[in-house]
Structure formats: structure tokens, C-alpha cells
Design a protein around this motif. Structure first.
Motif, PDB file in Angstrom:
ATOM      1  N   THR A 271      50.516 -98.793  68.054  1.00 54.79           N
ATOM      2  CA  THR A 271      49.632 -98.617  66.752  1.00 54.79           C
ATOM      3  C   THR A 271      49.935-100.026  66.096  1.00 54.79           C
ATOM      4  O   THR A 271      51.087-100.450  65.522  1.00 54.79           O
ATOM      5  CB  THR A 271      50.076 -97.543  66.055  1.00 54.79           C
ATOM      6  N   LEU A 272      48.825-100.534  65.698  1.00 55.40           N
ATOM      7  CA  LEU A 272      48.864-102.006  65.162  1.00 55.40           C
ATOM      8  C   LEU A 272      48.426-101.850  63.380  1.00 55.40           C
ATOM      9  O   LEU A 272      47.077-101.404  63.323  1.00 55.40           O
ATOM     10  CB  LEU A 272      47.958-103.145  65.789  1.00 55.40           C
ATOM     11  N   ILE A 273      49.173-102.161  62.617  1.00 54.96           N
ATOM     12  CA  ILE A 273      48.773-102.172  61.208  1.00 54.96           C
ATOM     13  C   ILE A 273      48.222-100.645  60.764  1.00 54.96           C
ATOM     14  O   ILE A 273      47.078-100.545  60.517  1.00 54.96           O
ATOM     15  CB  ILE A 273      47.670-103.078  60.702  1.00 54.96           C
ATOM     16  N   PRO A 274      48.871 -99.413  61.311  1.00 56.55           N
ATOM     17  CA  PRO A 274      48.555 -98.187  60.870  1.00 56.55           C
ATOM     18  C   PRO A 274      48.426 -97.887  59.367  1.00 56.55           C
ATOM     19  O   PRO A 274      48.688 -98.501  58.641  1.00 56.55           O
ATOM     20  CB  PRO A 274      49.727 -97.422  61.607  1.00 56.55           C
ATOM     21  N   ASP A 275      47.705 -96.796  59.223  1.00 58.77           N
ATOM     22  CA  ASP A 275      47.057 -96.369  58.025  1.00 58.77           C
ATOM     23  C   ASP A 275      47.408 -94.872  57.944  1.00 58.77           C
ATOM     24  O   ASP A 275      46.707 -94.066  58.725  1.00 58.77           O
ATOM     25  CB  ASP A 275      45.783 -96.745  57.907  1.00 58.77           C
ATOM     26  N   PHE A 276      48.385 -94.375  57.140  1.00 57.21           N
ATOM     27  CA  PHE A 276      48.939 -93.071  56.836  1.00 57.21           C
ATOM     28  C   PHE A 276      48.123 -92.459  55.696  1.00 57.21           C
ATOM     29  O   PHE A 276      48.971 -91.407  55.297  1.00 57.21           O
ATOM     30  CB  PHE A 276      50.314 -92.910  57.412  1.00 57.21           C
ATOM     31  N   GLY A 277      47.566 -93.031  54.947  1.00 57.38           N
ATOM     32  CA  GLY A 277      47.074 -92.375  53.799  1.00 57.38           C
ATOM     33  C   GLY A 277      46.446 -91.204  53.626  1.00 57.38           C
ATOM     34  O   GLY A 277      46.183 -90.615  52.327  1.00 57.38           O
ATOM     35  N   GLN A 278      45.733 -90.644  54.769  1.00 59.49           N
ATOM     36  CA  GLN A 278      45.266 -89.367  54.861  1.00 59.49           C
ATOM     37  C   GLN A 278      46.057 -88.225  54.918  1.00 59.49           C
ATOM     38  O   GLN A 278      45.639 -87.253  55.303  1.00 59.49           O
ATOM     39  CB  GLN A 278      43.989 -89.470  55.576  1.00 59.49           C
ATOM     40  N   ASP A 296      59.142 -82.518  57.089  1.00 55.67           N
ATOM     41  CA  ASP A 296      58.122 -82.579  58.554  1.00 55.67           C
ATOM     42  C   ASP A 296      57.461 -83.888  58.502  1.00 55.67           C
ATOM     43  O   ASP A 296      57.134 -84.419  57.513  1.00 55.67           O
ATOM     44  CB  ASP A 296      56.995 -81.197  58.469  1.00 55.67           C
ATOM     45  N   GLU A 297      57.403 -84.241  59.567  1.00 49.90           N
ATOM     46  CA  GLU A 297      56.982 -85.539  60.018  1.00 49.90           C
ATOM     47  C   GLU A 297      55.244 -85.031  60.225  1.00 49.90           C
ATOM     48  O   GLU A 297      55.073 -84.053  60.960  1.00 49.90           O
ATOM     49  CB  GLU A 297      57.351 -86.182  61.292  1.00 49.90           C
ATOM     50  N   LYS A 298      54.210 -85.750  59.617  1.00 44.45           N
ATOM     51  CA  LYS A 298      52.962 -85.476  59.753  1.00 44.45           C
ATOM     52  C   LYS A 298      52.011 -86.651  60.094  1.00 44.45           C
ATOM     53  O   LYS A 298      50.712 -86.609  60.485  1.00 44.45           O
ATOM     54  CB  LYS A 298      52.341 -84.924  58.333  1.00 44.45           C
ATOM     55  N   ARG A 299      52.700 -87.759  60.418  1.00 46.85           N
ATOM     56  CA  ARG A 299      52.060 -88.974  60.848  1.00 46.85           C
ATOM     57  C   ARG A 299      51.659 -88.994  62.429  1.00 46.85           C
ATOM     58  O   ARG A 299      52.686 -88.763  63.093  1.00 46.85           O
ATOM     59  CB  ARG A 299      52.721 -90.230  60.710  1.00 46.85           C
ATOM     60  N   PRO A 300      50.494 -89.053  62.983  1.00 44.68           N
ATOM     61  CA  PRO A 300      50.032 -88.813  64.167  1.00 44.68           C
ATOM     62  C   PRO A 300      51.137 -89.658  65.223  1.00 44.68           C
ATOM     63  O   PRO A 300      51.090 -89.006  66.281  1.00 44.68           O
ATOM     64  CB  PRO A 300      48.634 -89.136  64.276  1.00 44.68           C
ATOM     65  N   SER A 317      62.015 -89.305  62.303  1.00 45.59           N
ATOM     66  CA  SER A 317      61.071 -90.296  62.293  1.00 45.59           C
ATOM     67  C   SER A 317      60.723 -90.584  60.941  1.00 45.59           C
ATOM     68  O   SER A 317      60.116 -91.772  60.763  1.00 45.59           O
ATOM     69  CB  SER A 317      59.698 -89.961  63.083  1.00 45.59           C
ATOM     70  N   ARG A 318      60.956 -89.869  59.898  1.00 45.17           N
ATOM     71  CA  ARG A 318      60.557 -90.146  58.319  1.00 45.17           C
ATOM     72  C   ARG A 318      61.476 -91.327  58.077  1.00 45.17           C
ATOM     73  O   ARG A 318      61.273 -91.748  56.941  1.00 45.17           O
ATOM     74  CB  ARG A 318      60.960 -88.895  57.573  1.00 45.17           C
ATOM     75  N   ARG A 319      62.494 -91.568  58.745  1.00 41.25           N
ATOM     76  CA  ARG A 319      63.468 -92.714  58.322  1.00 41.25           C
ATOM     77  C   ARG A 319      62.422 -93.948  58.382  1.00 41.25           C
ATOM     78  O   ARG A 319      62.963 -95.144  57.786  1.00 41.25           O
ATOM     79  CB  ARG A 319      64.539 -93.050  59.189  1.00 41.25           C
ATOM     80  N   ILE A 320      61.379 -94.109  59.227  1.00 44.42           N
ATOM     81  CA  ILE A 320      60.635 -95.352  59.566  1.00 44.42           C
ATOM     82  C   ILE A 320      59.638 -95.099  58.396  1.00 44.42           C
ATOM     83  O   ILE A 320      58.727 -94.164  58.272  1.00 44.42           O
ATOM     84  CB  ILE A 320      59.879 -95.184  60.833  1.00 44.42           C
ATOM     85  N   SER A 321      59.436 -95.987  57.285  1.00 40.21           N
ATOM     86  CA  SER A 321      58.829 -95.948  56.249  1.00 40.21           C
ATOM     87  C   SER A 321      57.394 -96.202  56.416  1.00 40.21           C
ATOM     88  O   SER A 321      56.896 -96.524  57.766  1.00 40.21           O
ATOM     89  CB  SER A 321      59.059 -97.065  55.089  1.00 40.21           C
ATOM     90  N   ASP A 322      56.481 -95.747  55.461  1.00 38.21           N
ATOM     91  CA  ASP A 322      54.705 -95.921  55.868  1.00 38.21           C
ATOM     92  C   ASP A 322      54.477 -97.484  55.920  1.00 38.21           C
ATOM     93  O   ASP A 322      53.528 -97.840  56.207  1.00 38.21           O
ATOM     94  CB  ASP A 322      54.246 -95.114  54.647  1.00 38.21           C
ATOM     95  N   ASN A 323      55.584 -98.277  55.336  1.00 37.47           N
ATOM     96  CA  ASN A 323      54.993 -99.587  55.272  1.00 37.47           C
ATOM     97  C   ASN A 323      55.334-100.266  56.580  1.00 37.47           C
ATOM     98  O   ASN A 323      56.243-101.196  56.721  1.00 37.47           O
ATOM     99  CB  ASN A 323      55.990-100.384  54.252  1.00 37.47           C
ATOM    100  N   SER A 741      42.874 -89.819  44.609  1.00 41.75           N
ATOM    101  CA  SER A 741      42.530 -90.748  45.654  1.00 41.75           C
ATOM    102  C   SER A 741      41.394 -90.255  46.668  1.00 41.75           C
ATOM    103  O   SER A 741      41.403 -89.050  46.798  1.00 41.75           O
ATOM    104  CB  SER A 741      43.767 -90.963  46.697  1.00 41.75           C
ATOM    105  N   LEU A 742      40.258 -90.915  46.840  1.00 40.62           N
ATOM    106  CA  LEU A 742      39.037 -90.744  47.753  1.00 40.62           C
ATOM    107  C   LEU A 742      39.342 -91.736  48.857  1.00 40.62           C
ATOM    108  O   LEU A 742      39.123 -93.054  48.592  1.00 40.62           O
ATOM    109  CB  LEU A 742      37.943 -90.731  47.069  1.00 40.62           C
ATOM    110  N   SER A 743      39.369 -91.143  50.046  1.00 37.35           N
ATOM    111  CA  SER A 743      39.312 -91.980  51.075  1.00 37.35           C
ATOM    112  C   SER A 743      38.303 -91.878  52.202  1.00 37.35           C
ATOM    113  O   SER A 743      37.954 -90.577  52.377  1.00 37.35           O
ATOM    114  CB  SER A 743      40.678 -92.106  51.702  1.00 37.35           C
ATOM    115  N   LEU A 744      37.791 -92.767  52.889  1.00 36.44           N
ATOM    116  CA  LEU A 744      37.074 -92.641  54.043  1.00 36.44           C
ATOM    117  C   LEU A 744      37.685 -93.560  55.257  1.00 36.44           C
ATOM    118  O   LEU A 744      37.872 -94.323  55.091  1.00 36.44           O
ATOM    119  CB  LEU A 744      35.500 -93.273  53.666  1.00 36.44           C
ATOM    120  N   ARG A 745      37.508 -92.747  56.379  1.00 35.47           N
ATOM    121  CA  ARG A 745      38.217 -92.992  57.650  1.00 35.47           C
ATOM    122  C   ARG A 745      37.486 -93.088  58.817  1.00 35.47           C
ATOM    123  O   ARG A 745      36.764 -91.923  59.043  1.00 35.47           O
ATOM    124  CB  ARG A 745      39.678 -92.522  57.710  1.00 35.47           C
ATOM    125  N   LEU A 746      36.829 -94.162  59.281  1.00 36.35           N
ATOM    126  CA  LEU A 746      36.121 -94.075  60.715  1.00 36.35           C
ATOM    127  C   LEU A 746      36.822 -94.599  61.914  1.00 36.35           C
ATOM    128  O   LEU A 746      37.509 -95.649  61.837  1.00 36.35           O
ATOM    129  CB  LEU A 746      35.034 -94.922  60.612  1.00 36.35           C
TER     130      LEU A 746
END
Length: 765
Positions: A271-278, A296-300, A317-323, A741-746
Motif C-alpha cells: 500500500t502506497l500513501i494509504p488513506d484510512f479516513g473512512q 480492534d483493527e479496522k484498516r483493510p 497492528s494498531r501500534r502502526i499509526s495512521d501516518n 467530515s464528508l468524504s468521497l473515495r473512488l
């Protein structure tokens, strides 16, 4: 009633160790995957059937009216299955539209194809279908089901007045298999008839044996099939508008996930520059303990295909931050049954965290009788020289009949900080009977006072020396009143590792019964049999012990039949600790309503009140201050799901957790750990609120390609003003700044195998 009688009371067969075999033939023409199973396409292929029940009774033959038959074939690209599921009351087949990968928790009949090309009894690739054509793919291992594992495959279903039918086209790119001229695969096919809560398997399954994969049949005769080049891309673009306290920020993100089959056995995921905002919100609570809360871990990326990394119990895996800048994992298993997993992640430098690199390596060797040996190493390196290294060796050995097991796990940690270095170890051993109606075990757990896996793992506290024993009994054959019954008991004796001081002697009892009308009733109890010693609550050193009271709690729950349009779960109970006259009452209620085959909703109300609870509250002049207090919480959760079709859905989740701590008096600890009066002057009440709303729209416009729109609303507050009424607390809460927060992901799925083909009819649409 006639068919229900047949399903529940068919003459039980004695299931002996057996493996059915199916001889597969290569397809002369590719089957059309439309669910209609035409005779012309499938006439030359062998027919298999004779399904055997494993729940609610074990070993019953399937009634003739529910006959289930299947065929399979293959070509150079895929394996194909056709399954016919007859039903004398086809209009009563239970079907409900649900989101992809949510069949198991829905009110659906369904069929499962479980495939294990390596025949190692360790990992099955599962493909599920509901009568309405909803797909779910699952990776089964001996101790978990990973529904976050996603593959692209084609399927179709069809219904008529005789039953329902399913066809599967599973490309080899969705599987891993050895590169051999001739090979056999382990396969089992399972049918669930929801209105009778009955489950049947082609190859018999004994549910008292936890290893279901080892109880599969065999498909024989694959010839000259080549593992394909497995290369796919998942580029994404997302945009966000976030408003907090009147200020709005906008952002635009882009990145990509890559999946590459290195060879027939191993896959690289990146995963390159991942986005977990949703990703969905955490169920936050007020934490008064000396230990952190595990979420719980929820990031795919960290939920799919991580069963190897979880096996050694060293990876959180939650030790690995969203950044996260990037993350890569390589997983697979050789033809000699050696599983290999490598994961590396790099997080960016922030104001609070340095640039950090996380790495985990797993080697997992399988042996006969579903035994295995697993080596795990985690390593974290941070800018500035801090390092943490943890190594673990896990062994599981079973006898030939898979009824007895030895489980051993040894771990060693080496942590180098900015000023000092600390080393520690932990071990866990368990000898147990793991199959049959009567099961039991004896275990010992040791964690040294310097053992620390928490740079990449999770441990509440170290410095433990615990010994425990458990026994359980289960009825697996229906009786006059019951379809299932299980009870278990355990006892645990806990000490410090250093110095070897007594901590706690506790027991647990639990019994769960499911009646003929599928009402489930259970009761449980937990207790500390003597006054205990808590060496962690004071937050200072083990010299400041806190004396815990004897304590007894009991809980009872009822769960009605989920097949009904309206179902209800209720649990309640209480507890008592006589030392400081502590009393606890708790209650939980959760109705579930299925309005139609498209709309489903459930609500949870949960509350707990403890009076005269005692525990640490603050520190004053380097002294630990304890309080006697009243602690209570109220939690409301509302979740709804509206599914338009197999590709488009809405889901909504609301949660409000309100928790209060009202202090009566303050104390310090005497030499023996009991509370004594303190002259501390303060209030230190707590009024905590966590408010979250998630509203999601998902449209799967092509396989693994998705448009998602998410609105999030959240408020998190913690103050000292105690509100006495829910209405007053809610009004005060809503006056706080809210984050919206309103987000759109494609996201697009691009598969190399199908991109290179010019014939669009070959694509999975």
C-alpha cells in the motif's frame, strides 16, 4: 413440521474418520455461469451428493426432500462448481439482501465451497453464496475466519419451485496452489438451511474437533494447470471536507494498493500513501485502569491476510499509526508446508512521534496431525536510536486422532531505549484434550517483570506467574428439549513473577443452552475466592499493594430466534464485594428487526452501576490517592443497513457512551494495602461522553471497484461537572464543538490477466 422433524430427528450415523473423493474432469467447453446448470454443459461431469448433518445434530443423513448435489470441472483459468439445493418448500427458503461479506450474520440460506490446494489442514479458501447472489469470501484457519480476505470471482444463483441453484467460477488467481503436473486438492462443500438452523457437509464434520479444515474430502485429477501471473492494482482517489468549531478544511488524496503473485505460493501486497479516513470509529470508553485499552483493527491492509502474523501473539497492528508512508507484506506457503510472512511499514515523523520502521517475520512449519512450529520476530526502529526486538517460538503438537494437544509459546524481548536496555521473557504452556464431548486442559503462563512486547504487540501488564485449569462438556446431539448444550469451568491461581507473591485465586463458570425453539439461554459467574493483592493499581511500585476484596458476579442472558423478523437479546446480572460493601448491577437489551429483505436494524441499550467501587483516582505529592465512588455508564447504539441490491447499499451507525464517576471519599493505602482516610482535598469527578455517527454509501460498480461516500460526526468530552439526567447531559454535550467530515473515495480494481484480454466477455463483470 414434517420436514423439521426429519431434519432434527433423522437417525444419527456414527461418523468415522473418512475422506470422500471426487474425480474431476477437464471441461471441453467453459460452463456459462448463470446459475441455471444446463444439462448440456454439465452432463459429462461426475455427480456427488450424500450430505451429512453436523448441526444441530451430528451424523444425520440429509432428508430426501433437501437433496444436495454438486459437480465440478476445470480448465486452464478456473475451477467451476455447480450445486443444486432442493427444498420441498422452496417458497420458504430464507433470503435477505446484505452487504458483501456479511452472509454469516444475516438470515440467509447459503452454500460454502472450502478449498485447500495444499491439503495441509491449515488454511481453507472459502467462497459463500446466498440465494440472492450475495458473495462472501473467507480465509479459514484453525482459530479464525478472515472475512476481510477479498478476491474477485464470478457466481450466479437461480431459484424455482424445486429449490435453488448456484454456480461458481473461481479463477486460479484467487487461489494459491503448488506447481505440479498432477495434483489433488482438499475440498468440502457445506449447505446451511437457515429456517431449520441446520448445517450439512459433503465430507462429514465433527464440530467437537476444532480443526474443520482437516475434515475435508478430496478432488482428484487436476492435470497440467499452471498458477497464473497474479498482478492487480487498486488505485484510489479521495477528497475530504472536515469542519470543526466553525473552521473547514479540504484535502485531496491519492494512492494505490498493489497485489503481486511472486510465484505459485507467495503474494506481495503493498500500500502506497494509504488513506484510512473512512474507517469506522472506535468504541471509546472511560479508562480508569492502569493499563491501556485495546481496540480492534479496522484498516483493510492490516485486517486482510494477516493470519500468519497473528499466530505468534506478538502483533498488534494498531501500534502502526495512521501516518503511514507505505507498507508491504509477503505471505505464502511452500509445497513443503512452510508458511512465510514478512511485513514492513514506515510511518512519517510527526510532532509527537519520530520516523519509525516496523517489521515482522513469521516462519510457520506444518507437520503431520495438524501440528506446527511457528517462529516470529518483530522489530521496531525509531529515529534517534531506539530499538525494540521481540522473538517468539510457538509449538503445537497433536496426536494422530487430533484429540489431544500440547501448546507451547516462548517469547523474548530486547528493548533499547535512549538511556538503557531491558530484556525479558514470557512463556505459555497448555496440555489439553481438544476434541470430543468432554474437553479439559492445564495451563501455565509466565511473564517476567522486564518482558515488554508493546512496541509492536499488546500486553496489559507483565510480571505474572499464573496457573489455570479448565474443563468443558458439550452435547452435540439433539435431545427432547435441546439442540445444543455447553458448560465449562475454570480456576486460576495468579502470582507475581518477581517476587513470587500471591495476587488472586479466581474461578469462572459458564453454561449455554439452545432449546428446540432456538431460544438460547446462558448463565455465567466469576469470582475471586479470597482477598487479592493488586500490585499495579497504585501506579507506583509493587511495594504499594492494593488489597482487593473477595468478589462474586453473575450474569444471565436470553437470545431469541434470529430467524424471526423481530428478535431480542437480554442480559442482566450483578455482583458484590464485601470488603467495602461494593455492589454492581448491569443490564443490556438489544432488539433486532428485519423489516424486509433489504432493510435491517438493531438497537443496543446497555447500562451498569457500581456503588462503593474503590480504586486509584489521582496522585498528590507523589502519593497515590484512592477513592470510594459511584461509577455508572449508559450506552446507546443504533445500527441500520439498507441494501438496494448486491452492488449498492447504505449503512448507518450511531453510538453514544456516557460514563460518570462520582467520588464519595478519598483515601491512601496503609501498610497492608487497605484504605485509610486521607486529608486530600479535591473533587476529581468525571463526566465522560463519546458521541459518534457514521453514514456510509457504497456502490460496487465493478468487481473490487467501489465508490464510497461517508459522513462522520463526532464529539468527545471529559469534564468534572456531573449531570444527573440524560437529557441535561445530552444538551450539554451537543453544545460542544462537533467534528463533521464528508468524504468521497473512488477505487478501481485493475487485474493484469483481464486487462491484457481484448475480449470484454472474458472479464468478470
Amino acid at each position: 413440521m414434517k420436514h423439521l422433524f426429519l431434519l432434527l430427528f433423522s437417525f444419527p450415523l456414527i461418523i468415522q474418520a473418512q475422506t470422500k473423493a471426487y474425480q474431476i474432469k477437464r471441461a471441453e467447453t467453459k460452463p456459462t455461469t448463470d446459475g441455471k446448470i444446463t444439462a448440456k454443459e454439465w452432463a459429462m461431469h461426475n455427480l456427488a451428493g450424500e450430505f451429512i448433518s453436523y448441526y444441530p445434530i451430528s451424523g444425520a443423513t440429509m432428508p430426501k426432500g433437501f437433496k444436495t448435489e454438486w459437480k465440478a470441472t476445470y480448465d486452464n483459468q478456473s475451477i467451476y462448481f455447480a450445486v443444486s439445493m432442493y427444498d420441498p418448500r422452496a417458497d420458504s427458503i430464507m433470503s435477505q439482501l446484505c452487504k458483501r461479506d456479511r452472509i454469516e450474520g444475516s438470515n440467509n440460506d447459503h452454500i460454502i465451497i472450502r478449498i485447500n490446494p495444499y491439503q495441509d489442514g491449515q488454511t481453507d479458501f472459502g467462497f459463500k453464496l446466498s440465494p440472492l447472489g450475495v458473495q462472501e469470501d473467507v480465509k479459514f484457519t484453525t482459530n479464525r475466519e478472515d472475512s476481510n480476505w477479498d478476491m474477485v470471482w464470478k457466481s450466479a444463483t437461480h431459484r424455482d419451485d424445486k429449490g435453488w441453484y448456484a454456480e461458481f467460477e473461481i479463477p486460479y488467481s484467487a487461489l494459491r496452489f503448488p506447481k505440479s503436473e498432477v495434483q489433488d486438492w482438499s475440498v468440502n462443500i457445506v449447505r446451511h438451511i437457515r429456517r431449520y438452523r441446520a448445517s450439512y457437509a459433503w465430507n462429514p464434520i465433527d464440530i467437537t474437533n476444532e480443526n474443520i479444515s482437516s475434515q475435508a474430502g478430496t478432488i482428484k485429477g487436476f492435470k497440467s494447470i499452471e498458477p497464473p501471473l497474479r498482478l492487480s492494482f487498486l488505485p484510489y482517489i479521495s477528497s475530504y471536507a472536515t469542519n470543526y468549531d466553525g473552521e473547514t478544511e479540504y484535502s485531496l488524496n491519492g494512492g494505490m494498493d498493489v497485489k503481486y503473485g511472486i510465484n505459485e505460493s507467495f503474494t506481495l501486497d503493498m500500500t502506497l500513501i494509504p488513506d484510512f479516513g473512512q474507517v469506522g470509529f472506535d468504541n471509546q470508553v472511560l479508562n480508569l485502569s492502569p493499563f491501556e485499552v485495546q481496540y480492534d483493527e479496522k484498516r483493510p491492509f492490516f485486517t486482510e491476510g494477516t493470519e500468519l502474523f497473528d499466530k505468534g501473539y506478538l502483533f498488534y497492528s494498531r501500534r502502526i499509526s495512521d501516518n503511514l508512508l507505505n507498507a508491504t507484506k509477503v505471505t505464502g506457503r511452500t509445497k513443503n508446508n512452510l508458511g512465510v510472512g514478512i511485513l514492513n511499514a514506515l510511518t512519517n515523523e510527526t510532532e509527537n512521534d519520530p520516523l519509525s520502521n516496523y517489521n515482522i517475520v513469521v516462519l510457520d512449519q506444518s507437520f503431520a496431525n495438524n501440528s506446527y512450529l511457528t517462529f516470529t520476530n518483530t522489530n521496531v526502529q525509531r529515529k534517534g536510536g531506539e530499538k525494540a526486538n521481540v522473538t517468539g517460538l510457538l509449538s503445537v503438537f497433536r496426536n494422530k486422532s487430533n484429540t489431544y494437544q500440547f501448546f507451547g509459546n516462548y517469547r523474548y524481548s530486547h528493548v533499547k531505549g535512549s538511556e538503557d536496555t531491558e530484556q525479558g521473557f514470557a512463556s505459555y504452556m497448555n496440555i489439553s484434550k481438544v476434541a470430543g464431548k468432554l474437553q479439559f486442559g492445564l495451563a501455565n503462563n509466565i511473564e517476567s517483570d522486564t518482558y515488554n512486547p508493546n512496541d509492536m504487540g499488546f500486553l496489559y501488564n507483565n510480571n505474572e506467574f499464573n496457573t489455570s485449569a479448565d474443563i468443558s462438556y458439550r452435547i452435540t446431539e439433539s435431545t427432547k428439549r435441546l439442540v445444543d448444550f455447553k458448560c465449562n469451568a475454570s480456576i486460576s491461581y495468579e502470582q507475581l513473577y518477581k517476587p513470587r507473591l500471591f495476587s488472586e485465586l479466581s474461578y469462572e463458570l459458564r453454561q449455554v443452552s439452545t432449546f428446540r425453539n432456538f431460544l438460547t439461554w446462558g448463565v455465567s459467574s466469576r469470582g475471586e475466592l479470597t482477598e487479592g493483592n493488586d500490585y499495579f493499581e497504585s501506579r507506583t511500585s509493587i511495594d504499594d499493594v492494593f488489597k482487593r476484596s473477595r468478589k462474586y458476579t453473575a450474569r444471565m442472558f436470553f437470545s431469541s430466534d434470529y430467524r424471526k423478523k423481530l428478535a431480542l437479546d437480554i442480559s442482566f446480572g450483578g455482583g458484590q464485594a464485601p470488603l467495602y460493601d461494593e455492589h454492581t448491577l448491569f443490564f443490556r437489551m438489544s432488539p433486532r428487526v428485519r423489516f424486509s429483505e433489504k432493510l435491517f436494524m438493531y438497537y443496543v441499550f446497555s447500562t451498569s452501576m457500581t456503588d462503593n467501587e474503590t480504586g486509584y483516582i489521582t496522585s498528590d505529592n507523589n502519593n497515590s490517592i484512592f477513592s470510594t465512588r459511584k461509577k455508572q455508564f449508559f450506552t446507546n447504539v443504533l445500527k441500520a443497513e439498507y441494501v438496494l441490491n448486491t452492488k449498492m447499499s447504505f449503512d448507518f451507525k450511531f453510538r453514544h457512551h456516557w460514563e460518570q464517576v462520582r467520588n464519595y471519599s478519598f483515601h491512601t493505602l496503609d501498610h497492608y494495602g487497605y484504605l485509610q482516610d486521607s486529608d486530600y482535598v479535591g473533587e476529581n469527578n468525571v463526566n465522560f461522553n463519546a458521541w459518534n455517527i457514521d453514514l456510509n454509501f457504497n456502490y460496487w460498480f465493478a468487481p473490487a471497484s467501489e465508490i464510497s461516500i461517508v459522513w462522520k460526526n463526532s464529539i468527545l468530552t471529559s469534564g468534572s461537572r456531573i449531570e444527573s439526567y440524560y437529557k441535561d447531559n445530552l444538551e450539554a454535550l451537543l453544545n460542544n464543538p462537533q467534528e463533521n467530515s464528508l468524504s468521497l473515495r473512488l477505487r478501481f480494481f485493475l487485474d493484469y490477466q483481464y486487462l491484457k484480454k481484448s475480449d470484454s466477455s472474458q472479464r468478470y463483470m
